[in-house]
Design a protein around this motif. Structure first.
Motif, PDB file in Angstrom:
ATOM      1  N   ARG A  44      57.304 -31.230  99.671  1.00  0.00           N
ATOM      2  CA  ARG A  44      56.501 -31.798 100.768  1.00  0.00           C
ATOM      3  C   ARG A  44      56.765 -33.304 100.945  1.00  0.00           C
ATOM      4  O   ARG A  44      56.895 -33.791 102.055  1.00  0.00           O
ATOM      5  CB  ARG A  44      55.015 -31.569 100.524  1.00  0.00           C
ATOM      6  CG  ARG A  44      54.564 -30.160 100.807  1.00  0.00           C
ATOM      7  CD  ARG A  44      53.040 -30.047 100.675  1.00  0.00           C
ATOM      8  NE  ARG A  44      52.600 -28.706 100.950  1.00  0.00           N
ATOM      9  CZ  ARG A  44      52.427 -28.204 102.169  1.00  0.00           C
ATOM     10  NH1 ARG A  44      52.652 -28.941 103.225  1.00  0.00           N
ATOM     11  NH2 ARG A  44      52.010 -26.967 102.325  1.00  0.00           N
ATOM     12  N   LEU A  45      56.834 -34.026  99.841  1.00  0.00           N
ATOM     13  CA  LEU A  45      57.088 -35.473  99.911  1.00  0.00           C
ATOM     14  C   LEU A  45      58.464 -35.777 100.509  1.00  0.00           C
ATOM     15  O   LEU A  45      58.596 -36.655 101.366  1.00  0.00           O
ATOM     16  CB  LEU A  45      56.964 -36.097  98.522  1.00  0.00           C
ATOM     17  CG  LEU A  45      55.552 -36.239  97.971  1.00  0.00           C
ATOM     18  CD1 LEU A  45      55.602 -36.588  96.482  1.00  0.00           C
ATOM     19  CD2 LEU A  45      54.776 -37.289  98.739  1.00  0.00           C
ATOM     20  N   LEU A  46      59.477 -35.062 100.053  1.00  0.00           N
ATOM     21  CA  LEU A  46      60.825 -35.295 100.570  1.00  0.00           C
ATOM     22  C   LEU A  46      60.936 -34.921 102.046  1.00  0.00           C
ATOM     23  O   LEU A  46      61.563 -35.629 102.835  1.00  0.00           O
ATOM     24  CB  LEU A  46      61.851 -34.518  99.751  1.00  0.00           C
ATOM     25  CG  LEU A  46      62.066 -35.021  98.327  1.00  0.00           C
ATOM     26  CD1 LEU A  46      62.923 -34.040  97.543  1.00  0.00           C
ATOM     27  CD2 LEU A  46      62.692 -36.401  98.347  1.00  0.00           C
ATOM     28  N   HIS A  47      60.322 -33.808 102.410  1.00  0.00           N
ATOM     29  CA  HIS A  47      60.324 -33.382 103.815  1.00  0.00           C
ATOM     30  C   HIS A  47      59.680 -34.462 104.694  1.00  0.00           C
ATOM     31  O   HIS A  47      60.228 -34.835 105.730  1.00  0.00           O
ATOM     32  CB  HIS A  47      59.585 -32.049 103.954  1.00  0.00           C
ATOM     33  CG  HIS A  47      59.381 -31.596 105.355  1.00  0.00           C
ATOM     34  ND1 HIS A  47      60.423 -31.208 106.175  1.00  0.00           N
ATOM     35  CD2 HIS A  47      58.254 -31.474 106.097  1.00  0.00           C
ATOM     36  CE1 HIS A  47      59.927 -30.859 107.358  1.00  0.00           C
ATOM     37  NE2 HIS A  47      58.621 -31.018 107.330  1.00  0.00           N
ATOM     38  N   ALA A  48      58.546 -34.978 104.263  1.00  0.00           N
ATOM     39  CA  ALA A  48      57.858 -36.035 105.020  1.00  0.00           C
ATOM     40  C   ALA A  48      58.714 -37.301 105.099  1.00  0.00           C
ATOM     41  O   ALA A  48      58.770 -37.958 106.143  1.00  0.00           O
ATOM     42  CB  ALA A  48      56.504 -36.342 104.385  1.00  0.00           C
ATOM     43  N   ALA A  49      59.401 -37.643 104.007  1.00  0.00           N
ATOM     44  CA  ALA A  49      60.248 -38.839 104.003  1.00  0.00           C
ATOM     45  C   ALA A  49      61.418 -38.681 104.971  1.00  0.00           C
ATOM     46  O   ALA A  49      61.744 -39.612 105.726  1.00  0.00           O
ATOM     47  CB  ALA A  49      60.768 -39.108 102.588  1.00  0.00           C
ATOM     48  N   PHE A  50      62.049 -37.513 104.977  1.00  0.00           N
ATOM     49  CA  PHE A  50      63.153 -37.266 105.912  1.00  0.00           C
ATOM     50  C   PHE A  50      62.664 -37.336 107.360  1.00  0.00           C
ATOM     51  O   PHE A  50      63.322 -37.898 108.224  1.00  0.00           O
ATOM     52  CB  PHE A  50      63.811 -35.913 105.645  1.00  0.00           C
ATOM     53  CG  PHE A  50      64.769 -35.900 104.490  1.00  0.00           C
ATOM     54  CD1 PHE A  50      65.742 -36.881 104.350  1.00  0.00           C
ATOM     55  CD2 PHE A  50      64.718 -34.889 103.537  1.00  0.00           C
ATOM     56  CE1 PHE A  50      66.648 -36.867 103.298  1.00  0.00           C
ATOM     57  CE2 PHE A  50      65.601 -34.864 102.475  1.00  0.00           C
ATOM     58  CZ  PHE A  50      66.573 -35.856 102.350  1.00  0.00           C
ATOM     59  N   GLN A  51      61.496 -36.758 107.617  1.00  0.00           N
ATOM     60  CA  GLN A  51      60.941 -36.818 108.972  1.00  0.00           C
ATOM     61  C   GLN A  51      60.655 -38.257 109.379  1.00  0.00           C
ATOM     62  O   GLN A  51      60.956 -38.663 110.490  1.00  0.00           O
ATOM     63  CB  GLN A  51      59.670 -35.981 109.072  1.00  0.00           C
ATOM     64  CG  GLN A  51      59.923 -34.513 109.160  1.00  0.00           C
ATOM     65  CD  GLN A  51      58.671 -33.757 109.539  1.00  0.00           C
ATOM     66  OE1 GLN A  51      57.554 -34.134 109.210  1.00  0.00           O
ATOM     67  NE2 GLN A  51      58.852 -32.666 110.249  1.00  0.00           N
ATOM     68  N   SER A  57      63.993 -32.455 109.765  1.00  0.00           N
ATOM     69  CA  SER A  57      63.934 -31.915 108.411  1.00  0.00           C
ATOM     70  C   SER A  57      63.328 -30.520 108.406  1.00  0.00           C
ATOM     71  O   SER A  57      62.400 -30.220 109.154  1.00  0.00           O
ATOM     72  CB  SER A  57      63.093 -32.852 107.529  1.00  0.00           C
ATOM     73  OG  SER A  57      62.990 -32.334 106.233  1.00  0.00           O
ATOM     74  N   HIS A  58      63.879 -29.677 107.521  1.00  0.00           N
ATOM     75  CA  HIS A  58      63.363 -28.332 107.305  1.00  0.00           C
ATOM     76  C   HIS A  58      63.214 -28.145 105.805  1.00  0.00           C
ATOM     77  O   HIS A  58      64.074 -28.573 105.035  1.00  0.00           O
ATOM     78  CB  HIS A  58      64.320 -27.281 107.875  1.00  0.00           C
ATOM     79  CG  HIS A  58      64.459 -27.379 109.351  1.00  0.00           C
ATOM     80  ND1 HIS A  58      63.679 -26.660 110.217  1.00  0.00           N
ATOM     81  CD2 HIS A  58      65.259 -28.146 110.112  1.00  0.00           C
ATOM     82  CE1 HIS A  58      64.004 -26.971 111.462  1.00  0.00           C
ATOM     83  NE2 HIS A  58      64.964 -27.878 111.414  1.00  0.00           N
ATOM     84  N   ALA A  59      62.119 -27.506 105.384  1.00  0.00           N
ATOM     85  CA  ALA A  59      61.866 -27.313 103.965  1.00  0.00           C
ATOM     86  C   ALA A  59      61.225 -25.957 103.733  1.00  0.00           C
ATOM     87  O   ALA A  59      60.597 -25.388 104.630  1.00  0.00           O
ATOM     88  CB  ALA A  59      60.957 -28.425 103.429  1.00  0.00           C
ATOM     89  N   ARG A  60      61.402 -25.459 102.520  1.00  0.00           N
ATOM     90  CA  ARG A  60      60.817 -24.178 102.140  1.00  0.00           C
ATOM     91  C   ARG A  60      60.111 -24.338 100.812  1.00  0.00           C
ATOM     92  O   ARG A  60      60.665 -24.847  99.839  1.00  0.00           O
ATOM     93  CB  ARG A  60      61.899 -23.114 102.009  1.00  0.00           C
ATOM     94  CG  ARG A  60      61.354 -21.774 101.596  1.00  0.00           C
ATOM     95  CD  ARG A  60      62.487 -20.769 101.454  1.00  0.00           C
ATOM     96  NE  ARG A  60      62.011 -19.586 100.774  1.00  0.00           N
ATOM     97  CZ  ARG A  60      61.993 -19.425  99.458  1.00  0.00           C
ATOM     98  NH1 ARG A  60      62.400 -20.375  98.667  1.00  0.00           N
ATOM     99  NH2 ARG A  60      61.548 -18.315  98.929  1.00  0.00           N
ATOM    100  N   ILE A  61      58.851 -23.903 100.800  1.00  0.00           N
ATOM    101  CA  ILE A  61      58.023 -23.920  99.603  1.00  0.00           C
ATOM    102  C   ILE A  61      57.822 -22.479  99.165  1.00  0.00           C
ATOM    103  O   ILE A  61      57.488 -21.616  99.979  1.00  0.00           O
ATOM    104  CB  ILE A  61      56.664 -24.597  99.886  1.00  0.00           C
ATOM    105  CG1 ILE A  61      56.892 -26.070 100.222  1.00  0.00           C
ATOM    106  CG2 ILE A  61      55.726 -24.437  98.708  1.00  0.00           C
ATOM    107  CD1 ILE A  61      55.657 -26.789 100.687  1.00  0.00           C
ATOM    108  N   THR A  62      58.010 -22.226  97.892  1.00  0.00           N
ATOM    109  CA  THR A  62      57.883 -20.870  97.385  1.00  0.00           C
ATOM    110  C   THR A  62      56.425 -20.551  97.120  1.00  0.00           C
ATOM    111  O   THR A  62      55.758 -19.968  97.935  1.00  0.00           O
ATOM    112  CB  THR A  62      58.730 -20.684  96.117  1.00  0.00           C
ATOM    113  OG1 THR A  62      60.064 -21.035  96.431  1.00  0.00           O
ATOM    114  CG2 THR A  62      58.704 -19.266  95.642  1.00  0.00           C
TER     115      THR A  62
END
Length: 133
Positions: A44-51, A57-62
């Motif tokens: 979540r932190l990395l996704h927000a930073a990229f945005q 940015s696209h991310a997947r959380i398991t």
């Protein structure tokens, strides 16, 4: 919250084969997050930073309730059966060609399946959140 349905993955699927499709090969920034605790928070932190940096940015959380994070959106990934490592490859195949960054949480639990996420994503960096026996 919007939802997306993951396909049912048979247990005899040849998961060690490389996918014939593009997957994440042309995406400029690729991060794999692995470890025993804290993976979802880091994703979540990395996704927000990229945005925030202006990247699509696209991310997947398991997790127990898997989620797909996109530009300005979050969707539940609905499973018709239990979690399967093939879900990572399915998700990577769905990424749009306009993606500027991808952050993938490694959902493989078995040690022999751990390398698959890196094989499929070919990350620029892998983050090991921590190790816990």
């Amino acid at each position: 919250m919007k939802r997306v349905s993951a396909p049912t993955c048979p247990t005899d699927m040849p998961v060690f084969q490389k996918s014939p499709t593009r997957m994440a090969g042309s995406i400029p920034h690729k991060v794999l997050v692995t470890g025993s605790r804290g993976k979802s928070s880091i994703v979540r932190l990395l996704h927000a930073a990229f945005q925030r940096a202006g990247l699509q940015s696209h991310a997947r959380i398991t997790g127990v309730i898997p989620r797909e994070l996109g530009p300005g959106s979050e969707r539940l990934i609905e499973r018709s059966a239990g979690a399967h490592v093939e879900e990572m490859r399915w998700w990577l195949k769905r990424l749009p060609p306009t993606a500027g960054a991808v952050v993938l949480e490694n959902s493989a639990i078995s040690p022999d399946l751990q390398p698959l996420a890196a094989q499929w994503l070919q990350p620029d960096i892998t983050i090991l959140s921590n190790t816990f026996p």
